[in-house]
Structure formats: structure tokens, C-alpha cells
Scaffold this motif. Structure first.
Motif, PDB file in Angstrom:
ATOM      1  N   ALA A  23       2.955   7.839  -9.705  1.00  0.00           N
ATOM      2  CA  ALA A  23       2.135   6.640  -9.530  1.00  0.00           C
ATOM      3  C   ALA A  23       3.030   5.442  -9.317  1.00  0.00           C
ATOM      4  O   ALA A  23       4.192   5.418  -9.751  1.00  0.00           O
ATOM      5  CB  ALA A  23       1.237   6.419 -10.754  1.00  0.00           C
ATOM      6  N   ASP A  24       2.467   4.436  -8.634  1.00  0.00           N
ATOM      7  CA  ASP A  24       3.239   3.212  -8.421  1.00  0.00           C
ATOM      8  C   ASP A  24       2.311   2.005  -8.379  1.00  0.00           C
ATOM      9  O   ASP A  24       1.101   2.128  -8.180  1.00  0.00           O
ATOM     10  CB  ASP A  24       4.054   3.293  -7.135  1.00  0.00           C
ATOM     11  N   TYR A  25       2.896   0.841  -8.566  1.00  0.00           N
ATOM     12  CA  TYR A  25       2.147  -0.413  -8.607  1.00  0.00           C
ATOM     13  C   TYR A  25       1.904  -0.922  -7.190  1.00  0.00           C
ATOM     14  O   TYR A  25       2.666  -0.624  -6.269  1.00  0.00           O
ATOM     15  CB  TYR A  25       2.906  -1.504  -9.362  1.00  0.00           C
ATOM     16  N   SER A  26       0.859  -1.760  -7.034  1.00  0.00           N
ATOM     17  CA  SER A  26       0.639  -2.356  -5.712  1.00  0.00           C
ATOM     18  C   SER A  26      -0.088  -3.695  -5.767  1.00  0.00           C
ATOM     19  O   SER A  26      -0.550  -4.170  -4.735  1.00  0.00           O
ATOM     20  CB  SER A  26      -0.138  -1.383  -4.805  1.00  0.00           C
ATOM     21  N   LYS A  27      -0.206  -4.320  -6.931  1.00  0.00           N
ATOM     22  CA  LYS A  27      -0.860  -5.627  -6.962  1.00  0.00           C
ATOM     23  C   LYS A  27      -0.209  -6.550  -7.987  1.00  0.00           C
ATOM     24  O   LYS A  27       0.634  -6.134  -8.781  1.00  0.00           O
ATOM     25  CB  LYS A  27      -2.350  -5.485  -7.240  1.00  0.00           C
ATOM     26  N   ASN A  28      -0.634  -7.819  -7.936  1.00  0.00           N
ATOM     27  CA  ASN A  28      -0.105  -8.860  -8.822  1.00  0.00           C
ATOM     28  C   ASN A  28       1.427  -8.968  -8.742  1.00  0.00           C
ATOM     29  O   ASN A  28       2.099  -9.145  -9.757  1.00  0.00           O
ATOM     30  CB  ASN A  28      -0.550  -8.609 -10.266  1.00  0.00           C
ATOM     31  N   THR A  83      -6.146   9.481  -6.143  1.00  0.00           N
ATOM     32  CA  THR A  83      -7.003   8.656  -5.286  1.00  0.00           C
ATOM     33  C   THR A  83      -7.144   7.235  -5.792  1.00  0.00           C
ATOM     34  O   THR A  83      -7.484   6.334  -5.017  1.00  0.00           O
ATOM     35  CB  THR A  83      -8.395   9.285  -5.176  1.00  0.00           C
ATOM     36  N   ARG A  84      -6.899   7.005  -7.061  1.00  0.00           N
ATOM     37  CA  ARG A  84      -7.024   5.655  -7.609  1.00  0.00           C
ATOM     38  C   ARG A  84      -5.762   4.866  -7.309  1.00  0.00           C
ATOM     39  O   ARG A  84      -4.661   5.238  -7.709  1.00  0.00           O
ATOM     40  CB  ARG A  84      -7.249   5.715  -9.120  1.00  0.00           C
ATOM     41  N   GLN A  85      -5.935   3.749  -6.591  1.00  0.00           N
ATOM     42  CA  GLN A  85      -4.802   2.909  -6.229  1.00  0.00           C
ATOM     43  C   GLN A  85      -5.044   1.463  -6.656  1.00  0.00           C
ATOM     44  O   GLN A  85      -5.919   1.202  -7.457  1.00  0.00           O
ATOM     45  CB  GLN A  85      -4.525   3.027  -4.730  1.00  0.00           C
ATOM     46  N   LEU A  86      -4.251   0.539  -6.120  1.00  0.00           N
ATOM     47  CA  LEU A  86      -4.263  -0.870  -6.533  1.00  0.00           C
ATOM     48  C   LEU A  86      -3.997  -0.970  -8.031  1.00  0.00           C
ATOM     49  O   LEU A  86      -4.705  -1.645  -8.781  1.00  0.00           O
ATOM     50  CB  LEU A  86      -5.593  -1.541  -6.155  1.00  0.00           C
ATOM     51  N   LEU A  87      -2.939  -0.292  -8.449  1.00  0.00           N
ATOM     52  CA  LEU A  87      -2.562  -0.224  -9.855  1.00  0.00           C
ATOM     53  C   LEU A  87      -1.537  -1.305 -10.194  1.00  0.00           C
ATOM     54  O   LEU A  87      -0.819  -1.801  -9.335  1.00  0.00           O
ATOM     55  CB  LEU A  87      -1.967   1.148 -10.171  1.00  0.00           C
ATOM     56  N   GLU A  88      -1.464  -1.624 -11.482  1.00  0.00           N
ATOM     57  CA  GLU A  88      -0.400  -2.470 -11.994  1.00  0.00           C
ATOM     58  C   GLU A  88       0.168  -1.824 -13.254  1.00  0.00           C
ATOM     59  O   GLU A  88      -0.290  -0.749 -13.673  1.00  0.00           O
ATOM     60  CB  GLU A  88      -0.896  -3.889 -12.256  1.00  0.00           C
ATOM     61  N   ILE A  89       1.124  -2.468 -13.876  1.00  0.00           N
ATOM     62  CA  ILE A  89       1.897  -1.821 -14.925  1.00  0.00           C
ATOM     63  C   ILE A  89       1.032  -1.279 -16.056  1.00  0.00           C
ATOM     64  O   ILE A  89       1.235  -0.152 -16.523  1.00  0.00           O
ATOM     65  CB  ILE A  89       2.996  -2.767 -15.466  1.00  0.00           C
ATOM     66  N   VAL A 123      -0.425   0.802   2.711  1.00  0.00           N
ATOM     67  CA  VAL A 123       0.101   2.163   2.796  1.00  0.00           C
ATOM     68  C   VAL A 123      -0.645   3.104   1.851  1.00  0.00           C
ATOM     69  O   VAL A 123      -0.922   4.259   2.196  1.00  0.00           O
ATOM     70  CB  VAL A 123       1.612   2.181   2.483  1.00  0.00           C
ATOM     71  N   LEU A 124      -0.989   2.602   0.672  1.00  0.00           N
ATOM     72  CA  LEU A 124      -1.603   3.469  -0.338  1.00  0.00           C
ATOM     73  C   LEU A 124      -3.120   3.556  -0.246  1.00  0.00           C
ATOM     74  O   LEU A 124      -3.732   4.390  -0.919  1.00  0.00           O
ATOM     75  CB  LEU A 124      -1.191   2.983  -1.738  1.00  0.00           C
ATOM     76  N   THR A 125      -3.738   2.708   0.587  1.00  0.00           N
ATOM     77  CA  THR A 125      -5.209   2.743   0.695  1.00  0.00           C
ATOM     78  C   THR A 125      -5.698   3.055   2.104  1.00  0.00           C
ATOM     79  O   THR A 125      -6.892   3.300   2.300  1.00  0.00           O
ATOM     80  CB  THR A 125      -5.828   1.404   0.244  1.00  0.00           C
ATOM     81  N   LYS A 126      -4.792   3.051   3.095  1.00  0.00           N
ATOM     82  CA  LYS A 126      -5.190   3.316   4.484  1.00  0.00           C
ATOM     83  C   LYS A 126      -4.329   4.443   5.054  1.00  0.00           C
ATOM     84  O   LYS A 126      -3.130   4.271   5.290  1.00  0.00           O
ATOM     85  CB  LYS A 126      -5.026   2.058   5.335  1.00  0.00           C
ATOM     86  N   LYS A 127      -4.950   5.572   5.279  1.00  0.00           N
ATOM     87  CA  LYS A 127      -4.217   6.737   5.752  1.00  0.00           C
ATOM     88  C   LYS A 127      -3.562   6.504   7.103  1.00  0.00           C
ATOM     89  O   LYS A 127      -2.475   7.017   7.388  1.00  0.00           O
ATOM     90  CB  LYS A 127      -5.162   7.939   5.831  1.00  0.00           C
TER      91      LYS A 127
END
Length: 453
Positions: free
Chosen positions: A201-206, A261-267, A426-430
Motif C-alpha cells: 500500500a502507498d499514500y496518495s493524498k494530503n 481497490t481502496r486508494q486515496l490513502l494517507e498514513i 496512476v492509482l485510480t485510473k487504469k
């Protein structure tokens, strides 16, 4: 830097307030800070707030201990850290502390704007300064090698992983991935366990996505920003390394489906996933492990730490700089305080024994501020009082010397906002167009970097 590095770990005290009344009968100190009795009073920040009673009490006790051993120095301790939004106003209004806390992203700009004191003339007799790792000291130097501050904490990003999931997936938890291809393979095998398990998993917001994408690009041998011969900064992530980093993320997300499938994650989201036992790996610093153990009632034995694959990783840290208006007497006194409290191998055993008794983790691989005999002495002390399984961090410790540590680019938070959008796409659009994403972000980043002075 965001998230993980703002913390309290061994050898690193967090910022905070408190005023200690000048003890002595010399009356008000002169502008130099020296009273009639020869006592120098210095204002410093870095004292924990009242909402952190245990840390604050410890800080107050250390101030008393320091003053007892340095009878000609009094500490006027205050809460807070260096806030870029209010710094200039505090300096102009005479409200800036004599000694103030900064993150590694701050010194370059402060030095360039002449908003910090040149402490080079006062460093000759500072104990153990020659043992501080040169790459950390370089953060506080100008182009001519003049020094404007001292580092007191550091971190670098690696891979935190779940040892039980590695074993369950047929992977050796003592031999974690050392390349990104191996990360991809391991993530796929862990995800194949099913039951909602995510391999990586990786972060992508804030701004946290941009922060981690920076480390991805560093690990691929690239840069996020470079400075030309004319002194101007330009974006550098629209490169083979930038494309390779995005392609790796895209493939794990869409080809392998090993990022979930769950993205837009933060720490906080990713730490919760790791704390639930459903995440195999994520990019983080060593300090994340105590956070997961404490918040989610896990055990240290469950987690391992590996160095980041590739040639480099993002690192950062903090330290202290000095008010440009401070007198020589205050600067000398401030250097004694910073060295005694934060850069003092002679006090390490006393600290480690105390902290171990308080349940504070001892034996994590960072911060490691020194080199040579001083660091070896600290390492032996930490091993003696270790209350965490140091063997689980051996992959990080053993390979870290092969991985260069690079600090964050200038105007980092603004750049991270731009790079957040790249990670999110990248993580939400194939069908995300990687080259177009990099080119568009490059234009925005160049506009931001054009303001660097």
C-alpha cells in the motif's frame, strides 16, 4: 516532510513550551543576554506542551539538570517549532527564540535569506561535533561551507513489513525484498492469500503521495528537482526514473491487483491496515513500528524493517538554528544546550536505561546521528537496553549503507501537492497516461521552483 518524521524517538525530543524564571540576583540581563552576575539567559523552543505531561516533565527535569551543571546559563524554554508562516514576523518583531527548532527542509531558505546566525566561529570547542555524520551537518551549511545549525534527529524511509504474512505466503521474513521486482513478486504472493489481504500500500493524498513518490524516484536513480549552474531550480522528475516509478506503481495496482481497490490513502489509513494484520508492506520510517504496536495493540515481533530497494531513499530530520540577532554569548550558551541535550553520547546510557524503564522503544535503528566510535558506543548501549527485537531490523541496518539518503527538494510541500495528483491518477485510473502526467506536473513544478531564492 510530512507524517512519519514528526515524532518523539530515542535521542529526539519533540518541540514544546514552558518558561523557567531566571534564578539569580543579577537583575534583568543586558541585550547580550548576560546579567550582572555573569549568567547568560537563552530562550529556546522544543519543550513539549502541557498536553504531553510525561514528555514535558522529562524536559523540565533535563533543563534543571543542565542548569545545575552549567551554573552560568539559564534556559527560558518555550513551546512550539519554527513555523514558516510566522517566522519572518517573529524575527522582525524580536519574538524569535535565540535557539529554534527546524526541519531539514528549512535551513537552506533561512540561510539564503540571512535569517539564521553563522555559528562557524563558535564550533571549535563543541564536543563530539566531529563525530556527527557529515551528510547531516551539510544540511546546515551554505555554499562556502559556513555552518548555521546542528542536526539533532534523522530518519530515512524503508519498507515496514508483516513477518507473519511473509511466512504464510512462503516468503522468508529474514530475507525481505531488496529490489522493486522482488517487492512486486512478494506483494503478489501476499495478496493471493485472499481474505482482504493487500500486498503493498502507498499514500496518495494530503501531500503524502508526493512525499512518497519523491522517494520512489530517488530509489530509481532520479531527482525531483535540480539546481543549474545559474543557481535556478528546475523540476527533474519527468525522466526515465520518474516514468519507471509510476510504471511500477501502475503495474502493482492494475496488472497484479496487489495494492487493493481502496486508494486515496494517507498514513493513518495504511497504519491501520498494517495494524489489522491485512497488509504485507508499505514504505515508512522505523518510527512507524512503535506507532502501530501502541495504537493497535500489536507486538514488535510481528514486524520487520528492510532498506528501501534501489540506489537511494528520501530522508530527513530536524535540528536547531540560532537567531541572527543573538549575541555571541547567547550563541555559545545555546550550543552548549543543544550539544548537551541532543548530541551527547556521554549521556546515552543514562537516557536509554531511563527510557527503557518507561516503555519507550530502545533499539530502533534510527536516529543515528553519529559515525565511528561515537555511534558504535551508542549502538552498544541500545543493544544492552533493547526492548524491541533488533534482529527484525537487521535487513534495514545491513543494507542501509548501500542506499544513499537524499533530503527533500526545495518548496517540498508545494511540490508534493503537485505530485499527489500524479499518484492519485496512476492509482485510480487504469489508462492513465504516465508521460502526460509527468509533463503536466513538470510545468506546475517549474512555476513553484521559480520562486525559490
Amino acid at each position: 516532510m510530512v507524517g512519519t518524521a514528526r515524532r518523539h524517538v530515542l535521542g529526539l525530543a519533540v518541540a514544546a513550551p514552558l518558561s523557567l524564571v531566571l534564578a539569580g540576583c543579577g537583575g534583568s540581563p543586558a541585550p547580550s543576554g548576560v546579567g550582572k552576575d555573569g549568567v547568560v539567559t537563552i530562550s529556546v523552543n522544543g519543550m513539549p506542551a502541557k498536553t504531553q505531561p510525561a514528555d514535558r516533565k522529562d524536559f523540565e527535569e533535563l533543563v534543571k539538570e543542565f542548569e545545575a551543571s552549567h551554573p552560568k546559563i539559564r534556559i527560558d524554554a518555550r513551546e512550539g517549532q519554527m513555523d514558516p508562516k510566522t517566522f519572518a514576523a517573529k524575527l522582525a518583531g524580536g519574538q524569535l527564540e535565540d535557539v529554534f527548532y527546524v526541519y531539514f527542509t528549512d535551513p537552506a531558505g533561512l540561510i539564503q535569506r540571512r535569517q539564521a546566525a553563522d555559528i562557524t566561529p563558535y564550533l571549535k570547542d563543541v564536543p563530539y561535533l566531529q563525530d556527527v555524520r557529515p551528510e547531516l551537518q551539510d544540511v546546515f551549511k551554505d555554499a562556502d561551507g559556513r555552518i548555521y545549525g546542528l542536526p539533532t534527529g534523522n530518519y530515512s524511509l524503508g519498507l515496514v513489513y508483516n513477518r507473519a504474512l511473509f511466512t504464510k505466503a512462503g516468503l522468508d521474513p529474514d530475507r525481505p525484498p531488496a529490489t522493486w521486482d522482488e517487492v512486486r513478486t512478494a506483494a503478489g504472493r501476499i495478496s493471493a492469500l485472499g481474505d482482504g489481504t493487500v500486498g503493498y500500500a502507498d499514500y496518495s493524498k494530503n501531500n503524502q503521495g508526493g512525499w512518497h513518490l519523491t522517494s520512489w524516484i530517488y530509489s530509481m536513480g532520479g531527482e525531483v528537482a535540480t539546481r543549474g549552474d545559474d543557481g535556478r531550480w528546475k523540476a527533474a522528475f519527468n525522466s526515465a526514473a520518474g516514468h519507471k516509478a509510476l510504471q511500477a506503481l501502475h503495474d502493482m495496482r492494475w496488472t497484479d491487483n496487489s495494492m487493493g481497490t481502496r486508494q486515496l490513502l494517507e498514513i493513518g489509513d495504511v497504519q491501520k491496515m498494517m495494524g489489522s494484520g491485512k497488509l504485507g508492506m508499505y514504505m515508512a520510517g522505523p518510527d512507524n513500528i512503535p506507532t502501530i504496536v501502541k495504537q493497535f495493540e500489536r507486538e514488535y515481533e510481528e514486524f520487520g524493517l528492510a532498506a528501501l530497494p534501489g540506489t537511494a531513499t528520501l530522508g530527513g530530520g530536524d535540528g536547531f538554528m540560532f537567531n541572527p540577532k543573538a549575541s555571541p554569548e547567547k550563541i555559545k550558551a545555546g550550543l552548549q544546550w543543544v550539544q548537551w541535550k541532543y548530541l551527547n553520547p556521554d549521556r546515552e546510557e543514562k537516557n536509554a536505561k531511563k527510557w527503557a524503564g518507561q516503555g519507550i522503544p530502545i533499539g530502533l535503528p534510527q536516529p543515528n546521528l553519529f559515525r565511528g566510535e561515537a555511534q558504535a558506543k551508542n549502538d552498544a548501549i541500545h543493544a544492552k537496553y533493547a526492548n524491541v527485537p533488533q534482529r527484525n531490523f537487521k535487513p534495514f541496518v545491513d543494507r542501509s549503507p548501500q542506499v544513499a539518503v537524499k533530503i527533500e527538494p526545495p518548496n517540498a510541500q508545494q511540490l508534493y501537492t503537485v505530485l499527489d495528483g500524479v499518484m492519485q491518477s496512476v492509482l485510480t485510473k487504469k489508462d492513465a497516461n504516465l508521460d502526460q502526467l509527468l509533463a503536466t506536473a513538470e510545468k506546475k513544478a517549474d512555476a513553484i521552483l521559480a520562486t525559490v531564492r
